[in-house]
Design a protein around this motif. Structure first.
Motif, PDB file in Angstrom:
ATOM      1  N   LEU A  70     -13.746 -81.274 -64.115  1.00  0.00           N
ATOM      2  CA  LEU A  70     -13.325 -82.529 -63.661  1.00  0.00           C
ATOM      3  C   LEU A  70     -14.032 -83.614 -64.220  1.00  0.00           C
ATOM      4  O   LEU A  70     -13.465 -84.516 -64.810  1.00  0.00           O
ATOM      5  N   SER A  71     -15.346 -83.437 -64.916  1.00  0.00           N
ATOM      6  CA  SER A  71     -16.126 -84.371 -65.560  1.00  0.00           C
ATOM      7  C   SER A  71     -15.196 -84.672 -67.125  1.00  0.00           C
ATOM      8  O   SER A  71     -15.221 -85.623 -67.515  1.00  0.00           O
ATOM      9  N   ILE A  72     -15.059 -83.590 -67.699  1.00  0.00           N
ATOM     10  CA  ILE A  72     -14.463 -83.451 -69.073  1.00  0.00           C
ATOM     11  C   ILE A  72     -13.134 -84.489 -68.840  1.00  0.00           C
ATOM     12  O   ILE A  72     -12.602 -85.333 -69.615  1.00  0.00           O
ATOM     13  N   ALA A  73     -12.375 -84.169 -67.678  1.00  0.00           N
ATOM     14  CA  ALA A  73     -10.921 -84.859 -67.654  1.00  0.00           C
ATOM     15  C   ALA A  73     -11.114 -86.284 -67.377  1.00  0.00           C
ATOM     16  O   ALA A  73     -10.412 -87.039 -67.745  1.00  0.00           O
ATOM     17  N   VAL A  74     -12.555 -86.628 -66.388  1.00  0.00           N
ATOM     18  CA  VAL A  74     -12.507 -88.157 -66.456  1.00  0.00           C
ATOM     19  C   VAL A  74     -13.009 -88.640 -67.825  1.00  0.00           C
ATOM     20  O   VAL A  74     -12.473 -90.028 -67.739  1.00  0.00           O
ATOM     21  N   ALA A  75     -13.865 -88.142 -68.606  1.00  0.00           N
ATOM     22  CA  ALA A  75     -14.233 -88.435 -69.890  1.00  0.00           C
ATOM     23  C   ALA A  75     -12.936 -88.748 -70.753  1.00  0.00           C
ATOM     24  O   ALA A  75     -12.974 -89.895 -71.315  1.00  0.00           O
ATOM     25  N   LEU A 118     -24.111 -80.851 -72.648  1.00  0.00           N
ATOM     26  CA  LEU A 118     -23.203 -81.146 -71.489  1.00  0.00           C
ATOM     27  C   LEU A 118     -23.281 -80.062 -70.362  1.00  0.00           C
ATOM     28  O   LEU A 118     -23.279 -80.208 -69.340  1.00  0.00           O
ATOM     29  N   THR A 119     -23.099 -78.685 -70.834  1.00  0.00           N
ATOM     30  CA  THR A 119     -23.160 -77.505 -70.162  1.00  0.00           C
ATOM     31  C   THR A 119     -24.541 -77.667 -69.044  1.00  0.00           C
ATOM     32  O   THR A 119     -24.422 -77.507 -67.937  1.00  0.00           O
ATOM     33  N   ALA A 120     -25.717 -77.907 -69.831  1.00  0.00           N
ATOM     34  CA  ALA A 120     -26.799 -78.139 -69.018  1.00  0.00           C
ATOM     35  C   ALA A 120     -26.584 -79.078 -67.974  1.00  0.00           C
ATOM     36  O   ALA A 120     -27.067 -79.022 -66.931  1.00  0.00           O
ATOM     37  N   LEU A 127     -23.648 -88.454 -63.019  1.00  0.00           N
ATOM     38  CA  LEU A 127     -22.544 -87.747 -63.626  1.00  0.00           C
ATOM     39  C   LEU A 127     -21.422 -88.633 -64.207  1.00  0.00           C
ATOM     40  O   LEU A 127     -21.146 -88.630 -65.397  1.00  0.00           O
ATOM     41  N   PHE A 128     -20.985 -89.618 -63.325  1.00  0.00           N
ATOM     42  CA  PHE A 128     -19.965 -90.749 -64.005  1.00  0.00           C
ATOM     43  C   PHE A 128     -20.566 -91.469 -64.946  1.00  0.00           C
ATOM     44  O   PHE A 128     -19.993 -91.755 -65.949  1.00  0.00           O
ATOM     45  N   LEU A 129     -21.879 -91.818 -65.137  1.00  0.00           N
ATOM     46  CA  LEU A 129     -22.501 -92.745 -66.094  1.00  0.00           C
ATOM     47  C   LEU A 129     -22.609 -91.949 -67.512  1.00  0.00           C
ATOM     48  O   LEU A 129     -22.240 -92.455 -68.439  1.00  0.00           O
ATOM     49  N   ASN A 130     -22.732 -90.850 -67.346  1.00  0.00           N
ATOM     50  CA  ASN A 130     -22.849 -90.000 -68.497  1.00  0.00           C
ATOM     51  C   ASN A 130     -21.323 -89.666 -69.159  1.00  0.00           C
ATOM     52  O   ASN A 130     -21.204 -89.725 -70.330  1.00  0.00           O
ATOM     53  N   MET A 131     -20.477 -89.486 -68.114  1.00  0.00           N
ATOM     54  CA  MET A 131     -18.759 -89.381 -68.768  1.00  0.00           C
ATOM     55  C   MET A 131     -18.403 -90.584 -69.077  1.00  0.00           C
ATOM     56  O   MET A 131     -17.649 -90.708 -69.988  1.00  0.00           O
ATOM     57  N   LEU A 132     -18.823 -91.710 -68.411  1.00  0.00           N
ATOM     58  CA  LEU A 132     -18.347 -93.273 -68.983  1.00  0.00           C
ATOM     59  C   LEU A 132     -18.840 -93.239 -70.356  1.00  0.00           C
ATOM     60  O   LEU A 132     -18.187 -93.923 -71.184  1.00  0.00           O
ATOM     61  N   ASN A 133     -20.226 -92.977 -70.737  1.00  0.00           N
ATOM     62  CA  ASN A 133     -20.795 -93.379 -72.091  1.00  0.00           C
ATOM     63  C   ASN A 133     -19.925 -92.354 -72.893  1.00  0.00           C
ATOM     64  O   ASN A 133     -19.366 -92.615 -74.131  1.00  0.00           O
TER      65      ASN A 133
END
Length: 335
Positions: free
Chosen positions: A109-114, A224-226, A189-195
């Protein structure tokens, strides 16, 4: 339950246990047997009080008494290199394996958001303009610009140490803040994916997405896996507060919390490897394919470690928790 009658019936046993624990000389065999029996009875008394008519003063006294007795009965144990080896070969990979139903969906889901953020920025010039002035964006994305020089602007060793510290802190925050009903974890998590999405979008709009991915992939796969493992575990911890399952909420949170704290140590080692790659491999003069290959090998090694070592340990009953002897004594609960 009548508290006064209960105290009158059992206070002599508690006083006797206290006296046995306060003996300066070595106890004989009969006294040791008596101490163990009184310890078990007092633990049951404490559980009954906590479950029916808790009295703060009495519960505090019996809690302290039970803790002292348990320490005397079980003894103390010092951590050894064997404990560290067991943690790395059984505890940590088993904890990651057991959390896979949380961190794998989190990762996808995070990769999809990024990716969605990256597409949105790349496809909308007005969004790019809101991020920075055109001249600044060109400086960031041009060949030899800020995105490329970022990885080589500091000495490799100090840069790797800085990256490792920042990422380890982020992972630890995801693990610990999961206890706050998951919300802080989702925000981190969102902040990381936003960057990540901003970088994808800006470099894609400049026609240099391949360069960006070539810079991020060597260290980013493992890093990112970690982060996803930490976030998924934090979310699992938060959900345990909401739905502890067949365990009591206290026991469930204690078990998952101890596993999460142990996982923070294991992920710090994983992020240390990622930091070394980011500090020494990413800015190196190696061809892009060679740098990406190193990142892929590191990622595959971690996944094999989790699914082979961790899967085997989890199937044998390993929970990623501390040794049984180091856990708090489980007390019976009155219905």
């Amino acid at each position: 339950m009548d508290l006064d009658v209960f105290v009158t019936a059992h206070h002599a046993e508690w006083d006797r246990l206290d006296r046995l624990l306060g003996r300066s000389r070595r106890l004989n065999g009969t006294e040791i047997d008596e101490l163990v029996t009184l310890y078990q009875r007092t633990a049951t008394h404490l559980s009954l009080l906590q479950s029916t008519t808790p009295d703060p003063v009495l519960v505090a006294r019996l809690t302290q008494l039970v803790a002292r007795a348990r320490s005397t009965v079980t003894g103390t144990r010092r951590a050894s290199w064997r404990d560290a080896a067991r943690f790395l070969t059984h505890g940590f990979p088993a904890a990651v394996y057991r959390s896979r139903r949380w961190w794998i969906p989190t990762a996808l889901l995070s990769i999809a958001v990024a990716a969605a953020i990256g597409w949105w920025i790349a496809a909308h010039p007005e969004v790019q303009a809101s991020i920075g002035a055109p001249a600044d964006l060109r400086e960031m994305t041009r060949p030899g610009g800020q995105y490329e020089t970022y990885y080589s602007s500091h000495p490799a060793a100090s840069f790797a140490a800085q990256v490792w510290t920042n990422n380890a802190q982020a992972a630890a925050m995801c693990l610990v803040l999961g206890a706050f009903l998951c919300v802080p974890v989702l925000w981190i998590l969102f902040l990381n994916m936003l960057n990540l999405g901003v970088g994808i979008g800006l470099m894609s709009s400049a026609g240099r997405l391949d360069t960006f991915l070539g810079l991020v992939a060597p260290h980013g796969l493992l890093e990112l896996t970690a982060v996803f493992v930490a976030a998924g575990t934090g979310l699992r911890l938060g959900w345990t507060l909401i739905d502890p399952g067949p365990r009591t909420r206290r026991a469930a949170v204690a078990e998952e919390g101890r596993a999460a704290l142990g996982m923070a140590l294991g992920l710090a080692l994983v992020l240390f490897v990622s930091g070394l790659i980011e500090g020494f491999v990413t800015p190196s003069g190696l061809p892009t394919w060679a740098r990406i290959t190193i990142g892929v090998v590191a990622e595959l090694a971690f996944l094999v470690y989790v699914y082979v070592c961790g899967g085997r340990a989890a199937r044998s009953g390993e929970q990623g928790d501390v040794e049984l002897a180091d856990r708090s004594a489980g007390l019976p609960t009155a219905a």
